[in-house]
Design a protein around this motif. Structure first.
Motif, PDB file in Angstrom:
ATOM      1  N   SER A  79       0.869  -1.177   0.000  1.00 33.52           N
ATOM      2  CA  SER A  79       0.000   0.000   0.000  1.00 33.52           C
ATOM      3  C   SER A  79       0.904   1.224   0.000  1.00 33.52           C
ATOM      4  O   SER A  79       1.883   1.283   0.753  1.00 33.52           O
ATOM      5  CB  SER A  79      -0.893   0.018   1.247  1.00 33.52           C
ATOM      6  OG  SER A  79      -1.503   1.291   1.404  1.00 33.52           O
ATOM      7  N   ASN A  80       0.575   2.212  -0.833  1.00 34.95           N
ATOM      8  CA  ASN A  80       1.417   3.405  -0.891  1.00 34.95           C
ATOM      9  C   ASN A  80       1.130   4.391   0.243  1.00 34.95           C
ATOM     10  O   ASN A  80       1.836   5.397   0.400  1.00 34.95           O
ATOM     11  CB  ASN A  80       1.300   4.101  -2.249  1.00 34.95           C
ATOM     12  CG  ASN A  80      -0.135   4.474  -2.589  1.00 34.95           C
ATOM     13  OD1 ASN A  80      -0.942   4.794  -1.726  1.00 34.95           O
ATOM     14  ND2 ASN A  80      -0.462   4.433  -3.885  1.00 34.95           N
ATOM     15  N   GLY A  81       0.102   4.109   1.049  1.00 30.87           N
ATOM     16  CA  GLY A  81      -0.153   4.921   2.241  1.00 30.87           C
ATOM     17  C   GLY A  81      -0.591   6.349   1.967  1.00 30.87           C
ATOM     18  O   GLY A  81      -0.396   7.232   2.811  1.00 30.87           O
ATOM     19  N   ASP A 135     -10.293  -1.395  -5.971  1.00 36.85           N
ATOM     20  CA  ASP A 135     -10.166  -0.561  -7.157  1.00 36.85           C
ATOM     21  C   ASP A 135      -8.955   0.363  -7.072  1.00 36.85           C
ATOM     22  O   ASP A 135      -8.134   0.266  -6.161  1.00 36.85           O
ATOM     23  CB  ASP A 135     -11.444   0.265  -7.364  1.00 36.85           C
ATOM     24  CG  ASP A 135     -12.561  -0.546  -7.991  1.00 36.85           C
ATOM     25  OD1 ASP A 135     -12.262  -1.625  -8.526  1.00 36.85           O
ATOM     26  OD2 ASP A 135     -13.722  -0.100  -7.933  1.00 36.85           O
ATOM     27  N   GLU A 136      -8.920   1.307  -7.976  1.00 43.21           N
ATOM     28  CA  GLU A 136      -7.727   2.140  -8.160  1.00 43.21           C
ATOM     29  C   GLU A 136      -7.821   3.497  -7.487  1.00 43.21           C
ATOM     30  O   GLU A 136      -6.879   3.947  -6.838  1.00 43.21           O
ATOM     31  CB  GLU A 136      -7.504   2.327  -9.660  1.00 43.21           C
ATOM     32  CG  GLU A 136      -6.218   2.992 -10.038  1.00 43.21           C
ATOM     33  CD  GLU A 136      -6.061   3.052 -11.551  1.00 43.21           C
ATOM     34  OE1 GLU A 136      -6.613   3.994 -12.157  1.00 43.21           O
ATOM     35  OE2 GLU A 136      -5.405   2.162 -12.122  1.00 43.21           O
ATOM     36  N   MET A 137      -8.960   4.198  -7.615  1.00 49.51           N
ATOM     37  CA  MET A 137      -9.053   5.605  -7.215  1.00 49.51           C
ATOM     38  C   MET A 137      -9.740   5.778  -5.865  1.00 49.51           C
ATOM     39  O   MET A 137     -10.705   5.082  -5.540  1.00 49.51           O
ATOM     40  CB  MET A 137      -9.827   6.404  -8.268  1.00 49.51           C
ATOM     41  CG  MET A 137      -9.149   6.466  -9.617  1.00 49.51           C
ATOM     42  SD  MET A 137      -7.558   7.322  -9.572  1.00 49.51           S
ATOM     43  CE  MET A 137      -8.069   8.964  -9.076  1.00 49.51           C
ATOM     44  N   LEU A 191     -14.627   6.389  -0.607  1.00 48.70           N
ATOM     45  CA  LEU A 191     -14.189   5.174  -1.298  1.00 48.70           C
ATOM     46  C   LEU A 191     -12.660   5.137  -1.248  1.00 48.70           C
ATOM     47  O   LEU A 191     -12.001   6.060  -1.753  1.00 48.70           O
ATOM     48  CB  LEU A 191     -14.670   5.153  -2.745  1.00 48.70           C
ATOM     49  CG  LEU A 191     -16.020   4.441  -2.966  1.00 48.70           C
ATOM     50  CD1 LEU A 191     -17.152   5.249  -2.359  1.00 48.70           C
ATOM     51  CD2 LEU A 191     -16.265   4.187  -4.426  1.00 48.70           C
ATOM     52  N   ILE A 192     -12.122   4.090  -0.639  1.00 48.68           N
ATOM     53  CA  ILE A 192     -10.677   4.031  -0.411  1.00 48.68           C
ATOM     54  C   ILE A 192     -10.145   2.678  -0.864  1.00 48.68           C
ATOM     55  O   ILE A 192     -10.519   1.632  -0.308  1.00 48.68           O
ATOM     56  CB  ILE A 192     -10.344   4.231   1.084  1.00 48.68           C
ATOM     57  CG1 ILE A 192     -10.957   5.530   1.600  1.00 48.68           C
ATOM     58  CG2 ILE A 192      -8.826   4.220   1.291  1.00 48.68           C
ATOM     59  CD1 ILE A 192     -10.815   5.715   3.097  1.00 48.68           C
ATOM     60  N   PRO A 193      -9.267   2.641  -1.847  1.00 45.26           N
ATOM     61  CA  PRO A 193      -8.615   1.382  -2.202  1.00 45.26           C
ATOM     62  C   PRO A 193      -7.742   0.892  -1.051  1.00 45.26           C
ATOM     63  O   PRO A 193      -7.055   1.687  -0.403  1.00 45.26           O
ATOM     64  CB  PRO A 193      -7.753   1.760  -3.420  1.00 45.26           C
ATOM     65  CG  PRO A 193      -8.353   3.039  -3.946  1.00 45.26           C
ATOM     66  CD  PRO A 193      -8.886   3.755  -2.739  1.00 45.26           C
TER      67      PRO A 193
END
Length: 428
Positions: free
Chosen positions: A138-140, A408-410, A420-422
């Motif tokens: 995860s890029n955090g 998902d991505e965004m 909405l949080i990936p």
């Protein structure tokens, strides 16, 4: 391999500043010893095969000798000599200092083997396998803490770099630190299977001295894996095992499940129980979960390639992964994870409640097609809470956040206030 920082690092340091001793518990191979060693100044490893016998003899005669060393002193797998618990508690009482000892344990200990609970002297911290943020997957870019603490915090534009293939692989591999330095994908996936073998062939029997059939344990784990992220009752497991392995009594099944609990293999989610409709409407059953999603994949012998063709099954494993990560991310905030389900079949996958009473309603939806369903669940519960607070004397605190965690991505905030949080963006 260099040490990858853990979210527990700061929590451990802060807790050592407050109390005489800290106990870190969690499953084998999750990194307890390595994390503790980063802050310890002397170490006693009770499982050292060359020294265990001598340590046990010392514990029987003069356990205080094992506590001698520079502080904080790490006592790794202390439960091998349970008398050390009372020795540590006594030493903390005598010295009246903070940060004296760090204890680690991979199994719970029968309370009859210790004299005192350690309350006020020994604090407990729970450790999990690594989250996606800790394993650097995860890029955090979205912080859970900032979501709660900063009403102006904007997440729009944050983007996950994890593809569905990478997410499935991460779930099957698990958060075991040893799996991250393997040269091949096959080797990385081997760790979870090896962990499962150890549980079935050895640990399930040694945890309390009760001999358990490895084959039966494997089938119980397989049955449990088929029912993760559900509230399946004990009779579901009985019927499943009767068909796939042979007759099993309810007492025997409970014995096996208790062993898995004591080894921190299963980690069930308790029910959140506000009387939104009425007290009789609440279903208080626990939701079945493993400590790490890779255990489910290993028990079912499912590969990432299989899951790519069966995203419905991966949806359940995805929920286990999200629960694991939310437990880790919320740990420093005093967070607890619950679920809600009532007899009208209104449900929400997760209720994340912080130590100060603030909470978020959370749904886990792998893809965009399921997002509207998740949003409907969240908004319905919020509306019911609002209605309750208008018509009843007993008020229910309104949720501070409505969140859908996705594969998902965004990341973005909807007009209705739902975030909405990936999972590939999230951090503590």
């Amino acid at each position: 391999m260099d040490y990858l920082p853990r979210i527990l690092d700061k929590l451990l340091k802060d807790t050592l500043d407050c109390i005489g001793a800290v106990l870190i518990v969690g499953p084998k191979w999750c990194g307890k010893t390595t994390t503790a060693e980063m802050q310890a100044k002397s170490v006693l490893k009770m499982q050292d095969p060359d020294k265990t016998r001598g340590y046990l003899a010392t514990a029987e005669t003069q356990p205080s000798l094992l506590l001698t060393g520079e502080n904080p002193r790490l006592i790794d797998e202390w439960q091998i000599a349970p008398i050390l618990w009372d020795s540590v508690r006594t030493e903390v009482d005598r010295r009246k200092e903070t940060g004296l000892f760090i204890l680690t344990g991979s199994t719970t200990v029968d309370d009859s083997k210790i004299m005192h609970s350690g309350t006020g002297r020994i604090a407990r911290l729970r450790m999990y396998p690594m989250s996606l943020f800790e394993s650097k997957e995860s890029n955090g870019t979205v912080s859970l803490e900032k979501l709660f603490n900063n009403k102006k915090y904007k997440i729009n534009g944050a983007k996950s770099e994890l593809s569905i293939e990478q997410l499935i692989f991460a779930a099957c591999r698990g958060g075991w630190p040893a799996s991250l330095n393997k040269k091949t994908d096959k080797a990385a996936l081997f760790t979870a299977g090896s962990y499962l073998d150890n549980i079935c062939e050895s640990d399930a029997s040694t945890v309390d001295g009760v001999n358990r059939d490895p084959g039966r344990m494997r089938e119980i784990l397989r049955s449990y894996a088929r029912n993760i992220s559900t509230m399946s009752g004990i009779q579901t497991f009985i019927k499943d095992l009767n068909v796939n392995y042979g007759p099993i009594s309810i007492n025997t099944l409970y014995s096996y499940l208790n062993a898995l609990n004591r080894l921190f293999v299963i980690d069930e989610v308790k029910a959140w129980s506000p009387a939104i409709r009425s007290a009789s409407a609440i279903r208080a059953s626990n939701k079945r979960e493993f400590i790490d999603p890779s255990i489910a994949a290993a028990a079912l012998k499912i590969t990432p390639q299989i899951l790519m063709q069966d995203l419905n099954t991966f949806g359940f494993i995805f929920e286990t992964l999200c629960i694991r990560d939310l437990r880790i991310y919320s740990n420093a905030l005093g967070g607890e994870v619950f679920h809600y389900h009532d007899r009208h079949d209104l449900e929400v996958d997760c209720v994340l409640r912080l130590g100060d009473g603030r909470y978020a309603l959370v749904e886990f939806k792998l893809g965009s097609r399921q997002i509207e369903e998740g949003a409907k669940h969240l908004l319905t519960i919020k509306e019911l809470i609002d209605k309750n607070n208008l018509t009843k004397n007993i008020k229910i605190k309104e949720p501070d956040l409505l969140i859908i965690i996705t594969g998902d991505e965004m990341a973005y905030r909807r007009k209705d206030g739902i975030y909405l949080i990936p999972i590939g963006c999230l951090r503590d």
